[in-house]
Design an enzyme around this catalytic site. Structure first.
Site, PDB file in Angstrom:
ATOM      1  N   LYS A  58       0.842  -1.097   0.029  1.00 56.18           N
ATOM      2  CA  LYS A  58      -0.184  -0.106  -0.118  1.00 56.18           C
ATOM      3  C   LYS A  58       0.743   1.241   0.023  1.00 56.18           C
ATOM      4  O   LYS A  58       1.754   1.224   0.825  1.00 56.18           O
ATOM      5  CB  LYS A  58      -0.881   0.028   0.983  1.00 56.18           C
ATOM      6  CG  LYS A  58      -1.996   1.209   1.250  1.00 56.18           C
ATOM      7  CD  LYS A  58      -2.829   0.985   2.527  1.00 56.18           C
ATOM      8  CE  LYS A  58      -3.968   1.900   2.488  1.00 56.18           C
ATOM      9  NZ  LYS A  58      -4.850   1.891   3.927  1.00 56.18           N
ATOM     10  N   SER A  84      -9.797   1.815   2.556  1.00 56.22           N
ATOM     11  CA  SER A  84      -8.981   2.796   1.742  1.00 56.22           C
ATOM     12  C   SER A  84      -7.945   1.975   0.755  1.00 56.22           C
ATOM     13  O   SER A  84      -7.254   2.257  -0.166  1.00 56.22           O
ATOM     14  CB  SER A  84      -8.060   3.812   2.341  1.00 56.22           C
ATOM     15  OG  SER A  84      -7.509   3.083   3.440  1.00 56.22           O
ATOM     16  N   SER A 105     -10.269  -0.360   6.730  1.00 59.05           N
ATOM     17  CA  SER A 105      -9.321  -0.141   5.597  1.00 59.05           C
ATOM     18  C   SER A 105      -8.604  -1.421   4.901  1.00 59.05           C
ATOM     19  O   SER A 105      -8.267  -1.388   3.720  1.00 59.05           O
ATOM     20  CB  SER A 105      -8.331   1.113   5.555  1.00 59.05           C
ATOM     21  OG  SER A 105      -9.347   2.263   5.304  1.00 59.05           O
TER      22      SER A 105
END
Length: 508
Positions: free
Chosen positions: A79, A154, A178
């Site tokens: 990420k 996210s 997330s």
């Protein structure tokens, strides 16, 4: 089985036996990214040359007879909120476009030390603010099950990379769901460890009292193997817990739930929950009961206030943390023409660099922290947070773990909730309480909804530092369902007409 469809644990065995090389494994995944990421759009940045060099280094160490860990040579999607030298870290925001950090996050260091091959950085909602990855400053990521649907957020890029067989492992952060919510809607496994059990050093801060790095994978054992590498005390993180890491790998290999008391959260169900989600959740409960667990209903009455409390605490911390992006030290700078003063350059830069959702949360947080409103909003929300923690304490005095659907619905259509922030926020209805309390939680696939054929997630919540319980329950459920399905949930995608574009056949 193809390299792409192998689990991380399976690839580890193949690498150790010499049946494949780390370079072959890395190249296969880079080829898959080239083939399918035009449709999925999981990655913001791919560095094939660096990945292959890392794979070659693992092959050389293994050839020299070095004793390597189980994840040496295993590819991973990272990420884009973790710093990594030599690679851009944008947090999905234009305000950090092109920024190359001068240091590694602790988790990046631990991954590299373990021989993990980082393929690249994945897309995300800007500064981890969102539930759909539509708030990225660059582009929207698509769900591999149906590219008209969102992959969650996210961390939608990391989850989508797993579901598209672009990487066997990924890393994410969970501030309000997330990791777990993207796992739920993509049919993957996502774990939010106990707050403080994984280091936040070098993770660009969104909401410091909530942010929790964690593992993302396609199987429970793979997640446990990754968890064991990244977790542990870090003196560079003041919130890091100096305590032994629970035996999550042993728990994942065991998967024994006989005699466990599993509490179903009464408040998570009913109106607003998709019928197919509730059906698959009920079926998963029956599976666990059949394996010897005792199922009881537990009430956590203050959980209904978690969403409003979170959306005061989180924006307040966002307002504080994002103040550092001021165009003076790094990142984007707009209007620096020798005429505008410092304040105007800051205003122009923040106006151009932050997206709509980031601005919304900065404004809400600044208002909540402002003089005259602090106690009424932020202070009151923190009191609710305490009540939620007490609900967890009372529940865990009765049961070993709590369970619920991970999300009230399956993946929604891209664009469907863009203009309705409240509807978007409700995607995290079941996940937020664990962030507020700091306990650990995970999402495990429990089937496809009969409503729309999309994945459903089963959430398991455990007390702080009892992360191994997540893996015991998750492994038991995964093993039994795989027996019934004839393989993992993603095997169904790989061999279905809907997943034909993924090109993950059985041959090598």
């Amino acid at each position: 089985m193809s390299i792409l469809r192998a689990t991380a644990a399976g690839l580890s065995d193949l690498l150790a036996s010499g049946e494949v090389s780390a370079r072959e494994v890395a190249q296969a995944h880079l080829d898959q990214i080239d083939a399918v990421d035009g449709s999925v759009r999981a990655f913001l940045h791919v560095d094939g040359e660096r990945a292959l060099a890392a794979a070659d280094a693992v092959d050389a160490r293994r050839a020299a007879g070095e004793d390597l860990g189980p994840l040496a040579g295993i590819p991973l999607a990272m990420k884009d909120i973790f710093t990594m030298t030599g690679a851009p870290t944008t947090c999905g925001s234009r305000i950090l476009e092109g920024w190359i950090p001068p240091y590694n996050s602790t988790i990046t260091e631990r991954l590299l030390d373990a021989g993990v091959v980082v393929l690249g950085k994945t897309n995300m909602d800007e500064f981890a603010m969102g539930s759909s990855t539509e708030n990225s400053g660059y582009f929207t990521t698509h769900n591999p099950w149906d590219t008209t649907k969102i992959p969650g957020g996210s961390g939608g890029g990391s989850a989508a990379a797993l579901a598209a067989f672009e990487a066997p492992l990924a890393i994410g952060t969970d501030t309000g769901g997330s990791i777990r919510q993207p796992a739920s809607v993509t049919g993957t496994v996502g774990v939010k460890p106990t707050y403080g059990a994984t280091s936040r050093y070098g993770v660009v801060a969104m909401a410091s009292s909530l942010d929790t790095p964690g593992p993302c994978a396609r199987t429970v054992l793979d997640a446990a193997l990754l968890h064991s590498v990244i977790a542990g005390w870090d003196p560079r993180d003041s919130t890091s817990i100096n305590a032994p890491v629970p035996d999550v790998v042993g728990a994942a290999r065991s998967g024994d739930v006989a005699g466990m008391r599993i509490g179903v959260v009464r408040e998570f169900g009913g109106e607003g929950y998709q019928p197919g989600v509730e059906q698959r959740f009920a079926e998963a409960l029956a599976v666990l009961e059949g394996l010897g667990a005792e199922i009881v209903e537990v009430s956590c009455p203050n959980f209904e206030y978690a969403l409003p409390a979170y959306y005061l605490i989180m924006p307040s911390e966002v307002s504080s943390n994002l103040a550092r992006f001021d165009a003076m030290r790094y990142g984007l700078r707009v209007g620096d023409d020798g005429v505008n003063g410092v304040e105007e350059v800051m205003n122009l830069t923040r106006g151009a660099g932050f997206g709509a959702e980031a601005k919304r949360r900065i404004i809400i947080g600044t208002y909540a922290l402002s003089s005259g409103y602090y106690d009424a909003y932020y202070g009151s929300a923190q009191k609710v947070r305490t009540l939620i923690s007490r609900d967890f304490d009372a529940a865990f005095a009765q049961v070993d773990v709590l369970v619920s659907p991970t999300t009230p619905t399956t993946a929604f259509t891209i664009g469907e909730r863009v203009d309705d922030p409240l509807a978007m926020y409700k995607a995290d209805l079941c996940t937020i309480p664990s962030n507020l309390a700091g306990n650990c939680a995970a999402s495990i696939p429990c089937g496809l909804s009969p409503d729309d054929g999309l994945p459903v997630g089963f959430q398991v919540m455990a007390p702080p530092l009892a992360d191994d319980r997540l893996y015991r329950v998750g492994a038991a459920l995964e093993r039994e369902l795989a027996t019934r399905w004839g393989g993992g949930l993603l095997d169904q995608l790989a061999t279905s007409p809907a997943g034909a574009y993924l090109k993950v056949g059985d041959g090598r």
